[in-house]
Write an enzyme that holds these catalytic residues in place. Structure first.
Site, short mmCIF file in Angstrom:
data_model
loop_
_atom_site.label_atom_id
_atom_site.label_comp_id
_atom_site.label_asym_id
_atom_site.label_seq_id
_atom_site.Cartn_x
_atom_site.Cartn_y
_atom_site.Cartn_z
N LYS A 53 0.85 -1.19 0.00
CA LYS A 53 0.00 0.00 0.00
C LYS A 53 0.89 1.24 0.00
O LYS A 53 1.92 1.28 0.68
CB LYS A 53 -0.89 -0.03 1.24
CG LYS A 53 -1.84 1.15 1.38
CD LYS A 53 -2.70 0.96 2.64
CE LYS A 53 -3.64 2.11 2.88
NZ LYS A 53 -4.49 1.91 4.09
N SER A 60 -9.54 0.34 8.04
CA SER A 60 -9.04 0.39 6.67
C SER A 60 -8.45 -0.91 6.14
O SER A 60 -8.15 -1.01 4.94
CB SER A 60 -7.99 1.51 6.53
OG SER A 60 -8.60 2.76 6.65
N SER A 71 -9.14 2.39 3.66
CA SER A 71 -8.25 3.05 2.72
C SER A 71 -7.29 2.09 2.00
O SER A 71 -6.56 2.51 1.11
CB SER A 71 -7.42 4.12 3.47
OG SER A 71 -6.61 3.53 4.46
#
Length: 497
Positions: free
Chosen positions: A80, A180, A156
């Site tokens: 990520k 997230s 996220s």
């Protein structure tokens, strides 16, 4: 390049299975990385999940120090674009303001991931600074749900979730500051574990004391992959402020055994928020399934001050993100966030929190303490709290009310609206307890939907045990054995269209 494995074979392999093929020399780390890169090339135009492929690491998986003798033996892995840094690589945090930003060193967790044998070969999308619910800024990218491109992946950890769901890689990095990891796992049909505080290190630039709500982790498709990931990447760096949990038995071994009879508290009415009828129906199915597996299940609302919980989480977000933005501005010698480079709600959060006093932060921390104590007391009676992963169905792409491109003038109203959909996950971040989203449910429109289990601090292994028990009972068929519309097994048919 012809794929070494058929896409059907590739999709059937989890990270543990692919690592076994690599150790048996049926596949090399380079071949595995090349196949993952081909999957990205074919599917990313549809889902926009991967920002960058590290071509040099695809061709030479040992280039950045991956340990081929690690448990994952060279399995391709996506990071990520937020959290742990990779020396010399871009980390742009979903922000126009951070375009071109390169990390000067590896984070401690980055070295642990490589030592576990994972080949970090690219980076995945995230909303700006990880603040909002979905990676949707049209000036950068709009990440779409592989099950139905009209819907969001949530966030996220958006791109990681979509990449795993689409079968591109079996495992990818994720982070969780209020849900997230678990929320995108839930809406993409993956497994997502938010670990206890004191599992994964945030060194060298953070710690569990400084970044009290934030956790690192992964998205996977099998419980054994999640167990192995935690087993081999956990642990503190020198100089940690607090002790790190170390189980007596590895999770890889623990998950081979069913848990004993568990006391499971089921609920969805938390404070002013509750789930929709179709989600409650799926929660009832899951509760009944757990009862059939021999567990004691009771519908009871946790004795927690939910009003205080949402207030504390809101204040934490405002203070933490405003501080993060202030540090970025200072590093760029800017006094205020440029409106053309920073999303509107991020600017409002910065404006709201930049003058927060120590006294205000102390009050927030006192609320955290109160909630942690009351939640721990509740776990003296119950082993598991079961809720849906979200209170509302997966939003359509472009639902701006949950995004930091929202024009809502009120920061507090915007957060209040966030908690109306993401009602059940943030308590784990406040209290430092583990939570897991498991892909056992389905919405009427066919999208997958996660069910969410919480346990007391340090009991991550119990959540994985329960997940493994469910996985065995389902004969490994999470998501009812279905695959998304956009998936590596459908590449040939997609290319013919």
């Amino acid at each position: 390049m012809k794929e070494l494995l058929s896409w059907e074979e590739w999709a059937e392999l989890d990270a543990t299975g692919l690592a076994e093929l690599i150790r048996e020399k049926e596949v090399t780390p380079q071949e595995a990385a090349r196949q993952a890169a081909k999957g990205i090339e074919a599917l990313n135009p549809e889902i926009s999940a991967v920002i960058e492929v590290f071509d040099d690491v695809v061709e030479d998986p040992l280039l950045d120090g991956m340990n081929p003798d690690g448990v994952f033996a060279g399995v391709p892995f996506l990071m990520k674009d937020l959290g742990p840094t990779i020396k010399g690589r871009l980390q742009e945090m979903g922000s126009l303001l951070m375009q071109g930003n390169r990390a000067e060193k590896d984070s401690f967790l980055t070295t642990k991931i490589r030592d576990a044998g994972l080949n970090i070969m690219g980076r995945t999308t995230t909303p700006e600074l990880g603040l909002c619910s979905s990676a949707e800024n049209p000036d950068l990218y709009v990440t779409r749900n592989p099950w139905n491109l009209n819907y969001t992946t949530c966030g996220s950890s958006a791109g990681s979730a979509a990449s795993v769901a689409a079968g591109i890689v079996p495992i990818a990095h994720a982070t969780d500051g209020g849900g997230s990891i678990r929320i995108p796992a839930g809406v993409n049909g993956n497994i997502g574990l938010k670990p206890s505080r004191g599992i994964f290190s945030l060194a060298p630039n953070g710690s569990d004391l400084m970044s009290v709500v934030s956790s690192q982790g992964a998205q996977t498709r099998t419980i054994r992959d999640m167990a192995a990931f935690v087993d081999h990447t956990r642990g503190g760096a020198p100089g940690e402020f607090m002790p790190f949990w170390h189980p007596d038995e590895s999770y890889t071994e623990l998950i081979k055994k069913d848990p004993g009879k568990l006391r499971i508290a089921v609920s969805h009415e938390w404070g002013n928020y509750q789930a929709t009828p179709e989600i409650v129906a799926e929660l009832k199915k899951t509760a009944k399934f757990l009862e059939e597996l021999g567990h004691d299940v009771e519908w009871t609302i946790p004795d927690i001050d939910f009003h205080a919980a949402y207030k504390a989480q809101t204040e934490a977000y405002i203070m933490n993100f405003s501080q993060t933005i202030s540090e970025i501005l200072e590093g760029k010698d800017l006094e205020t966030p440029p409106a053309e480079l920073v999303e509107p709600m991020c600017i409002r959060v910065w404006e709201e929190g930049r003058h927060a006093t120590y006294g205000e932060r102390a009050k927030m921390q006192a609320l955290f303490n109160q909630l942690s104590r009351s939640t721990a007391a509740y776990f003296e009676k119950w082993d598991i709290i079961l809720t849906p992963t979200m209170a509302l169905p997966t939003p359509l792409v472009g639902t701006t009310e949950y995004l930091t491109i929202s024009d809502n003038p009120s920061v507090y109203d915007w957060f209040h609206n966030l908690w109306s959909i993401f009602s059940y996950t943030s308590i784990a971040n406040i209290c430092g307890i583990p939570g897991i989203s498991l892909p056992v449910a389905q919405l009427p429109n066919g999208l997958p939907f996660g069910m969410h289990a919480l346990a007391k601090q340090g009991n991550d292994g119990l959540l994985l045990q329960l997940g493994a028990q469910l996985e065995r009972a389902l004969d490994g068929k999470w998501n009812h054995g279905r695959k998304p519309d956009i998936h590596v097994t459908k590449i040939q048919s997609m290319q013919k269209q």
